[in-house]
Scaffold this motif. Sequence first.
Motif, PDB file in Angstrom:
ATOM      1  N   VAL B 127      92.255  22.296 146.067  1.00 28.24           N
ATOM      2  CA  VAL B 127      91.694  21.237 145.237  1.00 28.24           C
ATOM      3  C   VAL B 127      90.846  20.284 146.078  1.00 28.24           C
ATOM      4  O   VAL B 127      89.862  19.727 145.598  1.00 28.24           O
ATOM      5  N   ASP B 128      91.188  20.122 147.357  1.00 27.03           N
ATOM      6  CA  ASP B 128      90.434  19.170 148.181  1.00 27.03           C
ATOM      7  C   ASP B 128      89.390  19.848 149.057  1.00 27.03           C
ATOM      8  O   ASP B 128      88.977  19.298 150.067  1.00 27.03           O
ATOM      9  N   ASN B 129      88.949  21.037 148.667  1.00 28.14           N
ATOM     10  CA  ASN B 129      87.839  21.674 149.379  1.00 28.14           C
ATOM     11  C   ASN B 129      86.554  20.915 149.091  1.00 28.14           C
ATOM     12  O   ASN B 129      86.271  20.621 147.933  1.00 28.14           O
ATOM     13  N   PRO B 130      85.743  20.624 150.111  1.00 28.56           N
ATOM     14  CA  PRO B 130      84.403  20.128 149.793  1.00 28.56           C
ATOM     15  C   PRO B 130      83.623  21.232 149.092  1.00 28.56           C
ATOM     16  O   PRO B 130      83.955  22.411 149.221  1.00 28.56           O
ATOM     17  N   LEU B 131      82.572  20.842 148.336  1.00 30.26           N
ATOM     18  CA  LEU B 131      81.867  21.853 147.549  1.00 30.26           C
ATOM     19  C   LEU B 131      81.163  22.874 148.422  1.00 30.26           C
ATOM     20  O   LEU B 131      80.996  24.010 148.044  1.00 30.26           O
ATOM     21  N   TYR B 132      80.736  22.456 149.608  1.00 27.88           N
ATOM     22  CA  TYR B 132      80.111  23.424 150.500  1.00 27.88           C
ATOM     23  C   TYR B 132      80.887  23.485 151.807  1.00 27.88           C
ATOM     24  O   TYR B 132      80.922  22.508 152.540  1.00 27.88           O
ATOM     25  N   PRO B 203      85.580  26.796 138.024  1.00 26.47           N
ATOM     26  CA  PRO B 203      84.999  26.372 139.308  1.00 26.47           C
ATOM     27  C   PRO B 203      83.640  27.003 139.550  1.00 26.47           C
ATOM     28  O   PRO B 203      83.308  28.038 138.974  1.00 26.47           O
ATOM     29  N   PHE B 286      90.060  26.517 141.823  1.00 28.31           N
ATOM     30  CA  PHE B 286      89.446  25.534 142.711  1.00 28.31           C
ATOM     31  C   PHE B 286      88.227  26.151 143.399  1.00 28.31           C
ATOM     32  O   PHE B 286      88.116  27.364 143.519  1.00 28.31           O
TER      33      PHE B 286
END
Lengths: 413, 349
Positions: B127-132, B203, B286
Amino acid sequence: MSDQPQKRRRRAAGGADEAEQTIPVVDASTEETALTAADEYPVEPETPIEVVNIDNDLRRTSQTRIDSLLSALETEIRALPPSEDERESAIAEVIHLIRESLTRWPKKAIEMAVTTLKANINSDYLDADFWKGIGLVLRYQLDANADMVKRRWRGDYAVDEFGLDYELLDLAKPLLLFMYRKYWRVEAIGLENVPDSGRALLVCNHSGVLPWDGAMVGAALNFEHEAGRVLRNLHLSWFSSLPFISPLLSRLGQVQALPANAEALLERDELVGVFPEGLKGVGKLFKDRYRLARFGRGGFVKVAVKTGAPIIPVSIIGGEEIHPHLHNAKSVAKLLGFPYFPITPTFPWLGPLGLIPLPTKWTIVFGEPIETEQYGSKGAEDPLLISQLTEQVRTTIQNTLLDHLKDRSNIFV
Amino acid sequence: MERRTVLITGAAGRWGRRLARQLAKFPIVRVIGLDITPPERPIDGVEYIQADLRNPLLVELLRTEKVEGILHMVFTSGLSGGRGLLSPEDAFQTNVMGTMEVLAAANAADVKQVVIKSTTMVYGAHVDNPLYLHENAPLRGTDGKPLLRHRYEIERFIADFRRNHAMNIAVLRFPGIVGASGASSTMRYLGQPTPPTLLGFDPLMQIVHEADVIGSLLHALVAEANGVFNVAADGVMPLSQMIRRVGRQPLPIFHPLAYAAGRFGFVRHNRLANQIMPFELDYLRFPWVADTTAMRGELNYEPRHTAEEALDAFRSSLRLKSYSDLLPKRKAYDGIQAFLNRRRQEDEA
């Protein structure tokens, strides 16, 4: 009208020098000049920055074109000989009505509608041509809507690099417009402080239990800013774990609040909105309204310095009273896995009706930008600089809040 | 001119076979294919050696043949392929220990370049992955299916190996692979009549065209790339859009139910259930989108196909799936046509 295609061809042939022209002032005296003016595609001077926001630019260009069409129509309506029951305010209202109802149409349909209206402005409403024109426009809109559903069913649409779906954003616009214009009667001050293009970090005070404030800052920039800019708000990480809310926020252009995301957005020259008070802000108690909570750990300043983006302090007045948060029922919140559980005069007593916010009067003040470019990307490692800038932004917002509270007699007016 | 020798491990496998076919086209390259099973259809110009990867003679082979580059494509799922069912332990031996031994042997034999294929799934979906996700993001895809665990172990080993050895190792991480062949877990998932998704989650996803998998692996070999690179097609899109784009409609499942079902061993290890849902559920919930700036920058590879093109190619292949018996004839017809056209042009010239 007959020489229109010819004109277009000529323009296409000698594009370079014509590209420099901006929209000429609309002359109401003849229809010919008005049409020509409206038909011009204003081309903005090329800057390397704008290449990134192709979508934005396309939108902006067609928006200016429609605006010029509308203002041409407006001058025509005003030029009509006034009948006995027509007053200045009535005309203004009609124009406003036309503008409002046109915003949610596809661009092409607006163009047709305005042209039809213009052609029939002096004619009798019993004229068959008038109704034929209206019918044509309606059919066009139905076709366009059916086409959109079909395309989405096939997956034939586009989202941008951060998941923003412009078509969905257009669908959400009527609600935002209503909340912005009618419900909270938002007054936006200092919009000229937000650049027409290029990156900037907007730092806002947060409040109101439900994050309506972010939506309204976005609405102000989209509806009232000259460039019609799209704001990418950073939202709480908690929302990303919620079903339905997470994809909805993403499609509407909101991005999870992580330094890496903010950096990536600013590198792509977007406008980024942050609420450094975070949870402490949105879950603020009513007695603490307009008292800024701690500004996180200054992470937002670090990102701005690193990317050289100017920081624009934004003060929102009126947003802190929409849900008077009397008590935070922590045990219930813990049970439900919520970050807070508000008890307001209406919630949870009235159930879903308690989610209706109070119609306060809002003012949004966009402050003067604080440049960060001179510190270079190394400055992000300097804790003193970061804390100083954080404090400067915080003080600016707090002082602006106090200045406006001083002059406010009633929260609803 | 002296020919340069390239060894492809797993040369009979899906990727090894295609890489061999491409490489064999260059007269300057001598291709040796190593695999434990013989190739179904041997490729002209490729010398095949049928041997186990974990073999004390591997160093000898690399030295005597003066191998300059290795495309290490051995990675078995333990389920598919001609060699039948492998036990999880055997699969681990082949995937992880095999890679270790190839790297050690390559280093001992002064091989210049090793290229290894990996997946962006090693970042894990959180869930706390940055988008890139950049290449240096922590690898958190550890609690996944056993195969992902293997990838993770390999990546960890390579990162350690790099610290003490100067050999060029290019690790390319790919997202889901899509193209016309229909043979990848992503394509099997997308090609189902109604691919299951999680209700209320959609996602952003990323894919890569199979031609770009081959292209970038060969590019890394030729350009003597060193380091880890994410390689993906341009254009991220929501999962539901991807499914719709290949002409399917998603079937949303209430996520607590799906997770609960996944906790049962008989569902987890069920072959059918694994076919329907080849990923850990988190990967449909996610984001795990990888950043490709290094691919364009340091690796200097420009993908030839966008995500849309990859999905469209896959959709076309799905539509023609039931006519697969007619396709060779069609292809032969095109071949003759092309041949005749060439002849005609030669005659005119």
